[in-house]
Scaffold this active site. Structure first.
Site, PDB file in Angstrom:
ATOM      1  N   THR A   1      13.681 -19.232   7.398  1.00  0.00           N
ATOM      2  CA  THR A   1      14.956 -19.959   7.319  1.00  0.00           C
ATOM      3  C   THR A   1      15.071 -20.790   6.051  1.00  0.00           C
ATOM      4  O   THR A   1      16.143 -21.319   5.763  1.00  0.00           O
ATOM      5  CB  THR A   1      15.124 -20.919   8.514  1.00  0.00           C
ATOM      6  OG1 THR A   1      14.093 -21.922   8.462  1.00  0.00           O
ATOM      7  CG2 THR A   1      15.051 -20.162   9.832  1.00  0.00           C
TER       8      THR A   1
ATOM      9  N   HIS B   1       4.888 -21.295  13.223  1.00  0.00           N
ATOM     10  CA  HIS B   1       4.345 -22.353  12.368  1.00  0.00           C
ATOM     11  C   HIS B   1       2.884 -22.636  12.703  1.00  0.00           C
ATOM     12  O   HIS B   1       2.490 -23.790  12.831  1.00  0.00           O
ATOM     13  CB  HIS B   1       5.182 -23.623  12.507  1.00  0.00           C
ATOM     14  CG  HIS B   1       6.577 -23.495  12.021  1.00  0.00           C
ATOM     15  ND1 HIS B   1       7.567 -24.429  12.298  1.00  0.00           N
ATOM     16  CD2 HIS B   1       7.172 -22.543  11.264  1.00  0.00           C
ATOM     17  CE1 HIS B   1       8.709 -24.047  11.742  1.00  0.00           C
ATOM     18  NE2 HIS B   1       8.487 -22.910  11.106  1.00  0.00           N
TER      19      HIS B   1
ATOM     20  N   THR C   1       5.931 -24.964   5.387  1.00  0.00           N
ATOM     21  CA  THR C   1       5.767 -24.195   4.152  1.00  0.00           C
ATOM     22  C   THR C   1       5.651 -25.084   2.924  1.00  0.00           C
ATOM     23  O   THR C   1       4.799 -24.858   2.057  1.00  0.00           O
ATOM     24  CB  THR C   1       6.923 -23.203   3.985  1.00  0.00           C
ATOM     25  OG1 THR C   1       6.976 -22.336   5.122  1.00  0.00           O
ATOM     26  CG2 THR C   1       6.746 -22.372   2.725  1.00  0.00           C
TER      27      THR C   1
END
Length: 508
Positions: free
Chosen positions: A127, A439, A485
């Site tokens: 995303t 994640h 990230t």
């Protein structure tokens, strides 16, 4: 003849953002160093590592996603979080599920633990959310963390203004702020979500993938090579030091050794410890402290809004930009991170006589920080193999009483946020299957000292194995709720600079 070099200065295993960070920083700061990057999956986008959302043709985009799904290609996938049903195991397009070993009897497991196998890794499908960690999410022993995060912003091309022209952006943010901001520090108040996205001159959005992280500095580096469909089966270790990698060409089946002065394993938080295990590098903390972010989702329809003028600019070939992406930062008092963004359709059926204003359906997601446990781990078999011929993995994962309490708070909070934004859709929020956030963290965690609780030091070099570095979300040692990230890229910057210093001769 082998398509691989006999030796390089640095071998990088994995082409996601963390691996790309090492290639970029080394290209900038050690331009004479030779670099070989190995990726188990194919190249699915142009330039290599680009986000598939930038592929305008829907058919070509779907093909790129399918080619990223490795051994899971052809399985049913789900196109949006709201379409996931309780107990249903489906991966998102571009990813594939761990086929076995995702849950041990009596434990919660991670039923939808998933991977991507393609140049660019999951950054070809993500995303693009790049929030900075706050409070206990931050790594306290890194004094330069803010500078590293700023470097990560540069590499990922992070912006906060891409959706400023969307007609409902400020309205959504103001409504959220009215119920969230009281008593919060400025940095923890509702704000624009930092996104790895920029707008082209023609108005279309371009989402960052590993191609943006690699940048022109890497692509123009004649001493950098990227090898796709190349499985690194193990790191070569001699006299306790990493000296290269063993790589299998998936096209021919041939196995080759590539010698290297430094090896960076940036596969992902599950496959990086797998490579180390297969290499005989097995510190006590390897695979331990596995943590993910439980995710609660809901939807709301904006009230008291007028239809926007025009159709908006297509953000992904299908979605008109109306409400942008807002961020509710994590705090230690409210240990979850909020991502509020427009949905292109209602997650539940609406009456035929109940027209929906374009862009007025807003999706809300809260990600919860995990209570870290030594026994939450990925373990590997010495006898069984996965579809790539690597040690089969098994996940041990259990939610604690605290985790359940935080989830309960998140479910209550998301209802209040949905009411603040508009009219909630559906009877109650939905808790995503465990593993859905993608994640995964902690399995090669960084530590300030070699105390047996970490795999690597502050420069990401594995304890007691000089020349071997780990990278990616698995290195993050803290429990986080924000998208990881940016933090992973920041830590990669630190590790890559350390390697660059060792490769660059000191001029006296």
């Amino acid at each position: 003849m082998s398509r691989y070099p006999a030796s390089v200065d640095v071998a990088i295993v994995g082409s996601g953002p963390a691996g790309a960070t090492y290639a970029r920083i080394l290209s900038e700061e050690a331009p004479d160093a030779s670099i070989a990057m190995f990726e188990v999956g194919p190249t699915v986008s142009d330039p290599p590592g680009a986000h598939v959302k930038n592929i305008e043709d829907a058919g070509l985009r779907a093909r790129a996603q399918e080619r990223s799904e490795g051994p899971g290609a052809g399985a049913a996938t789900v196109n949006s979080p709201g379409a996931v049903k309780s107990g249903e195991r489906r991966a998102r397009p571009g990813t594939y599920l761990l086929a076995d070993g995702y849950q041990v009897d009596g434990e919660d497991g991670l039923p939808v633990a998933a991977f991507s196998s393609n140049v660019g890794g999951m950054a070809a499908h993500w995303t693009g959310a790049c929030p900075r960690p706050g409070g206990s999410e931050r790594i306290a022993f890194l004094d330069d963390l803010d500078d590293l995060l700023a470097a990560g912003d540069r590499l990922l091309g992070v912006t906060t203004d891409a959706f400023d022209a969307a007609p409902y952006t400020a309205l959504v943010r103001d409504r959220l702020a009215a119920v969230v901001d009281d008593g919060r520090a400025d940095a923890a108040r509702v704000q624009r979500m930092p996104l790895a996205v920029h707008r082209r001159d023609d108005g279309r959005l371009v989402w960052s993938g590993s191609d943006v992280v690699l940048g022109d500095a890497t692509r123009a580096n004649p001493r950098f090579s990227l090898f796709d469909e190349s499985l690194v089966a193990r790191v070569l270790v001699e006299d306790g030091r990493a000296v290269g990698v063993e790589v299998r060409d998936l096209g021919t089946g041939e196995v080759h050794e590539v010698r290297a002065r430094a090896v960076v394993v940036a596969a992902d938080a599950l496959r990086t410890p797998q490579v180390l295990w297969a290499s005989g590098v097995r510190p006590a903390a390897l695979g331990r402290m596995l943590n993910d972010q439980t995710q609660v989702v809901y939807a709301s329809r904006l009230r008291d809004v007028e239809p926007p003028a025009g159709d908006g600019i297509a953000a992904s070939g299908a979605l008109s930009e109306q409400s942008g992406v807002s961020w509710v930062p994590f705090t230690d008092e409210m240990p979850f991170h909020g991502q509020i963004m427009q949905l292109d359709a209602s997650p539940v059926p609406l009456a035929d006589d109940d027209p929906v204003i374009p862009g007025s359906i807003v999706g809300l997601g809260l990600f919860c920080a995990k209570d870290l446990q030594w026994e939450d781990r990925v373990e590997f078999s010495d006898t069984e193999q996965d579809s790539y011929g690597m040690p089969a993995m098994r996940l041990h994962y259990t939610l604690t009483d605290r985790d359940h309490a935080v989830l309960d708070r998140a479910r209550a909070e998301i209802v209040e946020l949905a009411k603040a934004v508009g009219e909630p859709i559906g009877d109650r929020p939905f808790t995503m299957p465990l593993g859905a956030s993608l994640h995964y963290q902690g399995t090669t965690r960084m530590g300030e000292t070699d105390d047996g609780q970490s795999v690597c030091g502050p420069d990401s070099e594995v304890w007691d194995v000089p020349g071997l570095f780990v990278a990616g979300n698995g290195v993050i040692p803290t429990a986080t709720a924000c998208n990881p990230t940016l933090t992973s890229v920041a830590l990669g910057v630190r590790g890559a600079r350390h390697i660059a210093r060792t490769l660059t001769p000191v001029i006296e």
